[in-house]
Design an enzyme around this catalytic site. Structure first.
Site, PDB file in Angstrom:
ATOM      1  N   ALA A  17       0.814  -1.212   0.000  1.00 41.56           N
ATOM      2  CA  ALA A  17       0.000   0.000   0.000  1.00 41.56           C
ATOM      3  C   ALA A  17       0.850   1.265   0.000  1.00 41.56           C
ATOM      4  O   ALA A  17       0.346   2.350  -0.264  1.00 41.56           O
ATOM      5  CB  ALA A  17      -0.934   0.014   1.206  1.00 41.56           C
ATOM      6  N   LYS A  18       2.144   1.132   0.337  1.00 38.95           N
ATOM      7  CA  LYS A  18       3.102   2.244   0.298  1.00 38.95           C
ATOM      8  C   LYS A  18       2.572   3.476   1.007  1.00 38.95           C
ATOM      9  O   LYS A  18       2.664   4.593   0.495  1.00 38.95           O
ATOM     10  CB  LYS A  18       3.499   2.561  -1.146  1.00 38.95           C
ATOM     11  CG  LYS A  18       4.189   1.405  -1.862  1.00 38.95           C
ATOM     12  CD  LYS A  18       4.624   1.803  -3.265  1.00 38.95           C
ATOM     13  CE  LYS A  18       5.341   0.658  -3.958  1.00 38.95           C
ATOM     14  NZ  LYS A  18       4.428  -0.454  -4.320  1.00 38.95           N
ATOM     15  N   ARG A  19       2.048   3.287   2.207  1.00 39.83           N
ATOM     16  CA  ARG A  19       1.509   4.404   2.962  1.00 39.83           C
ATOM     17  C   ARG A  19       2.627   5.223   3.588  1.00 39.83           C
ATOM     18  O   ARG A  19       3.671   4.693   3.973  1.00 39.83           O
ATOM     19  CB  ARG A  19       0.560   3.893   4.045  1.00 39.83           C
ATOM     20  CG  ARG A  19      -0.682   3.184   3.523  1.00 39.83           C
ATOM     21  CD  ARG A  19      -1.508   4.090   2.617  1.00 39.83           C
ATOM     22  NE  ARG A  19      -2.851   3.556   2.415  1.00 39.83           N
ATOM     23  CZ  ARG A  19      -3.318   3.046   1.284  1.00 39.83           C
ATOM     24  NH1 ARG A  19      -2.518   2.973   0.236  1.00 39.83           N
ATOM     25  NH2 ARG A  19      -4.561   2.618   1.190  1.00 39.83           N
TER      26      ARG A  19
END
Length: 266
Positions: A84-86
């Site tokens: 999700a590369k938050r």
């Protein structure tokens, strides 16, 4: 990985791939795709990496499919890395962490990909919740996309690159952990010789780029050096293109895992 083979398979239901499987780009197509991948591979693959965006684009119904995919994969004993590369600050980062790293969340995953480029310290809520939950993080450090070098290879005033700085933070998180810590880095398998970077962070290295992006299993020792045994190689399109035939998916995943095992052992 010792038991099932050294391979992480992406679950990336983008429109073109759904079409190549003969599926519509809609919720039934998304459900069929995800269920087929999990049923075909969940008992033999060590790690799945669902790309959250390909589910989120369908709104709440797509997220419901993602929830079911995560639950089915984890029920089968497969680790789930949520891609999700938050990355954010304060309460917002804490909310992202709760979404994916809280055991009470329907999207609880074994690990989450995160972006440190608001400053490594901005990840603290995710680090702390991962520790409490027995989960982990994969921090973007040296990514396989060409644009990443603009930030990750930039040199700080102390002479270190931003990417090397992130690796240093992760090594500190993992200090003293055995056999290794739960805080890993994303390091592209397509980057060539990385001997100028200290990849020995006492943690896992998620390595995208094998297959469609051009890297091969044989490239891993040259790229990762002595840290190659800590690498979690990710293949997405290279496996998924063989669907919807379950036997073909399994055969492709087995072939990649065998090639990776041979390269790492050598």
């Amino acid at each position: 990985m010792d038991a099932r083979g050294p391979l992480c398979v992406g679950i990336d239901p983008h429109a073109a791939l759904l079409a190549s499987w003969g599926l519509n780009d809609d919720i039934p197509g998304l459900e069929k795709f995800s269920r087929t991948v999990v049923e075909a591979l969940a008992d033999s693959v060590a790690v799945f990496k669902p790309q959250a965006a390909f589910f989120e684009r369908f709104g709440s119904k797509g997220i419901a499919v993602l929830e079911q995919t995560v639950a089915d994969a984890r029920a089968a004993g497969t680790l789930v890395v949520m891609d999700a590369k938050r990355g954010d600050i304060g309460s917002t980062m804490a909310a992202y962490a709760e979404t994916f790293l809280s055991p009470s969340s329907p999207l609880f995953s074994d690990a989450l990909t995160v972006s440190p480029y608001l400053g490594y310290g901005s990840l603290e809520p995710a680090v702390e919740l991962a520790r409490r939950s027995g989960a982990g993080l994969f921090v973007l450090a040296l990514t396989s996309n060409p644009e990443g070098a603009e930030v990750q290879r930039a040199v700080r005033e102390d002479g270190r690159t931003i990417g090397a700085t992130m690796l240093g933070h992760l090594a500190a998180e993992n200090a003293g952990a055995a056999p290794m810590g739960s805080f890993g880095a994303v390091v592209g398998a397509t980057l060539g010789d990385l001997s100028s970077f200290d990849l020995d962070i006492n943690g896992p290295l998620l390595a995208p780029g094998i297959g469609a992006q051009g890297a091969t299993a044989a490239d891993l020792p040259a790229v990762f050096g002595a840290a190659v045994r800590n690498v979690v190689p990710n293949v997405s399109r290279g496996v998924l293109k063989h669907g919807p035939d379950a036997a073909a998916l399994r055969a492709s995943a087995t072939r990649f895992a065998d090639e990776i095992r041979a390269a790492v052992s050598a």
